[in-house]
Write an enzyme that holds these catalytic residues in place. Structure first.
Site, PDB file in Angstrom:
ATOM      1  N   GLU A 166       0.813  -1.203   0.000  1.00 36.04           N
ATOM      2  CA  GLU A 166       0.000   0.000   0.000  1.00 36.04           C
ATOM      3  C   GLU A 166       0.854   1.265   0.000  1.00 36.04           C
ATOM      4  O   GLU A 166       2.005   1.247   0.424  1.00 36.04           O
ATOM      5  CB  GLU A 166      -0.914   0.004   1.216  1.00 36.04           C
ATOM      6  CG  GLU A 166      -0.165  -0.279   2.498  1.00 36.04           C
ATOM      7  CD  GLU A 166      -1.072  -0.723   3.646  1.00 36.04           C
ATOM      8  OE1 GLU A 166      -2.056  -1.426   3.382  1.00 36.04           O
ATOM      9  OE2 GLU A 166      -0.774  -0.357   4.770  1.00 36.04           O
TER      10      GLU A 166
ATOM     11  N   CYS B 231       6.969  -7.176   6.703  1.00 37.48           N
ATOM     12  CA  CYS B 231       8.161  -6.668   7.384  1.00 37.48           C
ATOM     13  C   CYS B 231       8.662  -7.750   8.324  1.00 37.48           C
ATOM     14  O   CYS B 231       7.866  -8.473   8.920  1.00 37.48           O
ATOM     15  CB  CYS B 231       7.807  -5.409   8.184  1.00 37.48           C
ATOM     16  SG  CYS B 231       9.241  -4.607   8.954  1.00 37.48           S
TER      17      CYS B 231
ATOM     18  N   CYS C 224       7.733  -5.693  15.236  1.00 38.21           N
ATOM     19  CA  CYS C 224       7.366  -4.783  16.328  1.00 38.21           C
ATOM     20  C   CYS C 224       5.906  -5.054  16.715  1.00 38.21           C
ATOM     21  O   CYS C 224       5.021  -5.039  15.854  1.00 38.21           O
ATOM     22  CB  CYS C 224       7.544  -3.325  15.897  1.00 38.21           C
ATOM     23  SG  CYS C 224       9.227  -2.964  15.327  1.00 38.21           S
TER      24      CYS C 224
ATOM     25  N   CYS D 223       2.750  -2.804  15.605  1.00 34.50           N
ATOM     26  CA  CYS D 223       2.612  -2.428  14.193  1.00 34.50           C
ATOM     27  C   CYS D 223       1.892  -3.533  13.424  1.00 34.50           C
ATOM     28  O   CYS D 223       2.259  -4.706  13.519  1.00 34.50           O
ATOM     29  CB  CYS D 223       4.003  -2.183  13.600  1.00 34.50           C
ATOM     30  SG  CYS D 223       3.992  -1.947  11.812  1.00 34.50           S
TER      31      CYS D 223
ATOM     32  N   CYS E 135       3.500   8.408   1.313  1.00 31.80           N
ATOM     33  CA  CYS E 135       4.079   7.401   2.196  1.00 31.80           C
ATOM     34  C   CYS E 135       4.112   6.095   1.404  1.00 31.80           C
ATOM     35  O   CYS E 135       3.074   5.636   0.933  1.00 31.80           O
ATOM     36  CB  CYS E 135       3.187   7.295   3.427  1.00 31.80           C
ATOM     37  SG  CYS E 135       3.699   6.037   4.586  1.00 31.80           S
TER      38      CYS E 135
ATOM     39  N   CYS F 167       0.033   2.103   8.775  1.00 31.83           N
ATOM     40  CA  CYS F 167       0.792   0.945   9.216  1.00 31.83           C
ATOM     41  C   CYS F 167       0.219  -0.413   8.837  1.00 31.83           C
ATOM     42  O   CYS F 167       0.047  -1.291   9.680  1.00 31.83           O
ATOM     43  CB  CYS F 167       0.985   1.009  10.727  1.00 31.83           C
ATOM     44  SG  CYS F 167       1.328   2.651  11.318  1.00 31.83           S
TER      45      CYS F 167
HETATM   46  N1  SAH Z   1      10.243   0.022   9.369  1.00 32.90           N
HETATM   47  C1  SAH Z   1      10.396   1.441   9.385  1.00 32.90           C
HETATM   48  C2  SAH Z   1       9.375   2.214   8.592  1.00 32.90           C
HETATM   49  C3  SAH Z   1       7.914   1.806   8.626  1.00 32.90           C
HETATM   50  S1  SAH Z   1       6.854   2.284   9.932  1.00 32.90           S
HETATM   51  C4  SAH Z   1      10.424   1.929  10.808  1.00 32.90           C
HETATM   52  O1  SAH Z   1      10.061   1.181  11.700  1.00 32.90           O
HETATM   53  O2  SAH Z   1      10.830   3.061  11.025  1.00 32.90           O
HETATM   54  C5  SAH Z   1       6.807   4.033  10.058  1.00 32.90           C
HETATM   55  C6  SAH Z   1       6.588   4.492  11.497  1.00 32.90           C
HETATM   56  O3  SAH Z   1       5.276   4.149  11.991  1.00 32.90           O
HETATM   57  C7  SAH Z   1       7.578   3.861  12.470  1.00 32.90           C
HETATM   58  O4  SAH Z   1       8.073   4.840  13.341  1.00 32.90           O
HETATM   59  C8  SAH Z   1       6.713   2.873  13.208  1.00 32.90           C
HETATM   60  O5  SAH Z   1       7.244   2.525  14.446  1.00 32.90           O
HETATM   61  C9  SAH Z   1       5.397   3.610  13.301  1.00 32.90           C
HETATM   62  N2  SAH Z   1       4.246   2.764  13.623  1.00 32.90           N
HETATM   63  C10 SAH Z   1       4.043   1.478  13.289  1.00 32.90           C
HETATM   64  N3  SAH Z   1       2.871   1.037  13.796  1.00 32.90           N
HETATM   65  C11 SAH Z   1       2.323   2.068  14.456  1.00 32.90           C
HETATM   66  C12 SAH Z   1       1.108   2.233  15.192  1.00 32.90           C
HETATM   67  N4  SAH Z   1       0.248   1.236  15.332  1.00 32.90           N
HETATM   68  N5  SAH Z   1       0.862   3.437  15.736  1.00 32.90           N
HETATM   69  C13 SAH Z   1       1.747   4.454  15.589  1.00 32.90           C
HETATM   70  N6  SAH Z   1       2.900   4.361  14.924  1.00 32.90           N
HETATM   71  C14 SAH Z   1       3.195   3.176  14.362  1.00 32.90           C
END
Ligand code: SAH
Length: 368
Positions: free
Chosen positions: A109, A129, A133, A136, A122, A360
């Site tokens: 996406e 991934c 985490c 996410c 974005c 995300c």
């Molecule tokens: N893998 C990379 C880029 C993708 S995510 C990274 O982790 O930086 C982009 C941002 O969104 C990251 O800072 C990630 O931690 C954040 N993110 C992911 N899931 C989220 C959520 N549920 N709420 C808020 N931020 C989130």
């Protein structure tokens, strides 16, 4: 040479590769590829002009190329990379999320966000991934595969075309910012992401002619890749997804922290800031009663004060079934104040697109 991190995340054996596309190739490789098809090398520049300057991937529009050669060039160098599964929009259609299906059925996406003074896209760098985490949505499903350079670039080409054609309310516009904050860990797909930055920023018609300063690469903190990225000499912004100032908590929120600690990640970030001259952006998703305590804000402030940095606080966007939620307003406010008391610049990120699962990996997750 494989990039740091890349070896650990190979695609499954035997998986088919995305078709080769003009946007995978350097200008010299494009000339070679065209010559290999028995065409004059200058056709490479014509194709680049059509794709990178006019966003025209339909051979019928290539009137400067003999009709007989168009199909051959198109099928060899501009194959269809992806098709739209659906567009979902909100904010009076100024936030638009696109779900794409790639050649092998994989879903990714991209999101386009139009503001009064800028347009940001974005984009995804991987399908899924591997960083796992727990807060996410993309992390939950694991890594499907790396995107090719062209699959990354084409998300932008499609967005620029719809902006140019006035399909986004507000009249025709240019793209100003790109954030690698869609699906995937960009630095785990190092070579293709770096290739895409070159295609995005090389002047027309070799590339799209966008500004490096308008590009943000966001990482969980793959330290060797961050150091290598500094050596590329880009003026891009680096964003580091920190989410906790202490290793004990960060080990649980960003599992790769067990490999590269907070201190190492920040040292690599300061190195990038020194080399690039750009402030690093520290991303911190505020999660109620998990990482939003005043003492953690104070610890974060101590780590960051005096550095070339900006903190982006992101109210947690809860994923389906998650036990976590965004911080209380008063805790968010206190977190901001404590950071400011250390002289650290901080903003709370606007959370556009929540109602279209614009954050995300949620739309692709719903499709699966
Ligand atoms: N893998 C990379 C880029 C993708 S995510 C990274 O982790 O930086 C982009 C941002 O969104 C990251 O800072 C990630 O931690 C954040 N993110 C992911 N899931 C989220 C959520 N549920 N709420 C808020 N931020 C989130």
């Amino acid at each position: 040479m494989p990039a740091p991190g890349e070896l650990t995340f190979v695609s499954p054996r035997g998986a088919k590769k995305p078709p080769r596309h003009l946007a995978d190739l350097t200008p010299a490789e494009r000339r070679e590829a065209v010559a290999g098809l028995g065409e004059k090398p200058f056709r490479a520049k014509q194709l680049s002009q059509h794709y990178f300057a006019r966003y025209a991937d339909d051979p019928a529009a290539w009137t400067d190329i003999p009709a007989a050669a168009r199909e051959r060039l198109a099928s060899a160098l501009l194959p269809e990379l992806m098709s739209v599964v659906r567009h979902v929009s909100c904010d009076d259609d100024t936030t638009c999320k696109t779900l794409w299906r790639l050649f092998d059925g994989t879903l990714v996406e991209s999101v386009l966000m139009r503001y009064p003074d800028r347009v940001t896209m974005c984009i995804s760098s991987q399908a899924g991934c591997g960083m796992n985490c727990p807060f996410c949505a993309t992390g939950q499903a694991g890594l499907t595969r790396n995107l090719s350079t062209a699959e990354i670039v084409h998300q932008i080409v499609a967005g620029m075309r719809s902006l140019r054609d006035g399909e986004v309310p507000g009249g025709p516009a240019r793209l100003s910012n790109i954030v690698f904050m869609g699906m995937g860990e960009p630095l785990a797909n190092y070579n293709r992401v770096v290739g895409s930055i070159r295609r995005l920023t090389d002047p027309e018609p070799e590339g799209l002619g966008l500004s490096q300063r308008g590009i943000t690469v966001s990482t969980v903190g793959l330290v060797p890749a961050m150091l290598r990225f500094a050596d590329e000499g880009f003026k891009c912004r680096l964003a580091v997804s920190l989410h906790a100032p202490d290793d004990e908590l960060r080990d649980t929120l960003v599992p790769v922290n067990t490999r590269w600690r907070v201190r190492e990640v920040l040292d690599a970030a300061w190195h990038y800031a020194d080399v690039s001259g750009r402030r690093v952006s520290v991303e911190y998703a505020l999660i109620k009663d998990i990482n939003d305590q005043a003492w953690r804000a104070d610890l974060l402030g101590r780590l960051l004060r005096g550095r070339r940095v900006h903190v982006n606080l992101i109210p947690l966007n809860p994923t389906p079934g998650s036990k976590w939620t965004a911080s209380r307003p008063q805790d968010e406010q206190r977190f901001v104040e404590v950071l400011e008391s250390h002289g650290v610049p901080v903003t709370v990120r606007d959370t556009r697109g929540q109602e279209i699962e614009g954050a995300c990996g949620q739309l692709a997750a719903a499709e699966r």
